[in-house]
Write a protein that holds these residues in place. Structure first.
Motif: not given
Lengths: 255, 254
Positions: B243-254
């Motif tokens: 879940y956290t990775r999914r959010i990080y990705k959306l926020l352009g941090m991955e």
């Protein structure tokens, strides 16, 4: 208790500092062989109280009336105007810049005018104290009434609270510490105002007495007058501080 | 399937200051079921606070539909909102109990009942015995507990929290997260929780709504399938990481 012990120590040191000043003053005059008309010793100064002609009590009462009267008027007018400003934004925008300008007038310069308008006496000198004390009270109170956290405003509005509720529950109690901050500054100024008034023109009061005894170079009496004026100021300031302790929570006090 | 408690469809909001226009939210659409704790996560300036203000009825929205309440869960906008902010915003001159009573006073609720309720809430948020203290006598975390009790005192249906633990130190924050989950379970309120802490959002939310800035828009909205009551060791759970990775990705941090 640790707290009360350190408080006691604090008070003791405070009293000690005053006594020490008296002692230094006394020794300076005695050992330095300073002439009485330049600087009287504390003993000579207190002896001046014995001269019945000077009417110490009556003059102190007159000056006290001017200070406290002018101050009370300044407090009422200052707080009242600040309250009006919160109710009418237009009035505030209209008046506040003007008041800031008026505040820049050296109030001492108004002295001769006040005498022209009101003649000599207790009233014009109280007006002098008023004119100098009203601004800090007005300006700090107005500021205090304005300092409402925007989110607190949101909280009240989310409950559809009325303007009146916001005013009585949040603005007014929130402004109280600011009122006292202004009152403390004003207390010192009011004393100066009354004395300057007496210097400029009067027939009674401690300031008037100082001018009288200056002519005869009765320096001990001048010293005594200064001490009495200071005591009047301390009385006023002490009353304000006491009232603040009573009404304002420790953490909310503005220094 | 029961009806959603909050229904947002295509909500947008533009602020105009003079000639300048600032798009605060565009096309926000999501539903919140009664009793959910929805975490609204995103960077500063993504419009999440604006969304809370729209829900609180403090700002009108420009386009779209905002509906709160349903046939089974009535909602009265004049008295069913509780708010918690980043700062506790307690009134310095009031004792804690009286601070908590503020909303009840504004709404004119019966005094004796409100006091009783406030005392109960103080116990629930762990502030029993602090009724007669002043705010400055409490730590930041305790002040925020009082702010939560204040938001619940008038028994609102919806509690809006705008980064309530953002100003607390990391340890206190973790503790308050657990406390909030407990309070939420005990009170059964619907909570909207705005944060920019990604793991905080996943840990607290039954659902996470992700918003992105520049331009402000809603990027994702998904359910968090972790069991309740949540415990801190779930943060090491594999799904938590997903879940956290999914959010990080959306926020352009991955």
């Amino acid at each position: 208790m640790d707290g009360s012990e350190s408080k006691l120590k604090q008070y003791t040191l405070g009293v000690l500092a005053h006594l020490l000043l008296l002692l230094v003053w006394y020794l300076f005059v005695r050992l330095g062989d300073v002439p009485k008309f330049v600087m009287p010793s504390p003993v000579d100064t207190f002896r001046a109280l014995g001269v019945a002609d000077y009417g110490w009590w009556a003059n102190t009462l007159v000056t006290g009336t001017e200070i406290f009267g002018g101050y009370a008027l300044a407090l009422s007018v200052g707080v009242l105007l600040a309250l009006l400003f919160t109710w009418s934004k237009t009035l505030e925008s209209l008046m506040l810049p003007l008041l800031v300008t008026l505040n820049m007038i050296p109030k001492v310069a108004l002295g001769p005018l006040i005498i022209v308008w009101f003649k000599y006496g207790v009233f014009p000198n109280a007006m002098m104290a008023f004119s100098i004390a009203v601004f800090p009270i007005l300006l700090t109170t107005a500021r205090g009434l304005r300092e409402v956290e925007p989110e607190l405003l949101d909280l009240v509005r989310s409950l559809r609270g009325s303007r009146w509720q916001l005013f009585t529950k949040i603005q007014l109690p929130g402004a109280l510490p600011y009122v006292f901050a202004g009152m403390k500054v004003a207390a010192i100024l009011a004393v100066a105002g009354a004395i300057v008034g007496e210097f400029l023109g009067s027939d009674r009061g401690l300031g008037y007495l100082m001018l009288q005894v200056q002519v005869t170079l009765d320096t001990p009496a001048m010293f005594m007058a200064v001490i009495l004026i200071t005591l009047l100021g301390m009385l006023l300031y002490g009353l304000v501080l006491g009232l603040e302790r009573l009404l304002v929570v420790k953490d909310a006090r503005v220094s | 399937m029961s009806e959603p408690f909050i229904h947002l469809a295509g909500v947008s909001k533009t602020y105009r200051t003079g000639r300048k226009q600032h798009l605060a939210i565009s096309d926000a659409s999501f539903d919140v079921m009664p009793g959910e704790l929805v975490a609204l996560v995103g960077p500063s300036g993504c419009g999440k606070s604006t969304l809370l203000k729209i829900l609180a009825g403090l700002h009108p929205h420009d386009d779209g539909t905002v509906r709160i309440g349903s046939a089974t869960h009535a909602f009265d906008p004049t008295r069913d909102i509780g708010m918690v902010f980043q700062a506790p915003l307690l009134l310095k001159w009031r004792r804690i109990l009286d601070n908590i009573l503020l909303p009840a006073e504004i709404l004119g609720l019966p005094v004796a009942e409100a006091r009783e309720r406030a005392r109960g809430l103080m116990a629930m948020v762990g502030l029993q015995g602090y009724e007669q203290k002043y705010p400055y006598e409490l730590s930041g975390g305790m002040q925020q507990r009082a702010a939560i009790a204040r938001a619940l005192v008038h028994d609102p249906k919806l509690v809006l929290m705008d980064e309530p633990f953002g100003a607390l130190d990391a340890l206190t924050r973790e503790k308050m997260n657990l406390e909030l989950l407990r309070i939420w379970k005990e009170s059964g309120k619907t909570i909207m929780f705005v944060t920019h802490g990604i793991s905080e959002a996943v840990f607290l939310g039954t659902r996470v709504v992700v918003m992105t800035a520049g331009p402000a828009r809603m990027a994702d909205n998904f359910e968090i399938d972790l069991p309740h009551p949540r415990t801190l060791d779930m943060k090491t759970h594999e799904r938590f990481g997903v879940y956290t990775r999914r959010i990080y990705k959306l926020l352009g941090m991955e």
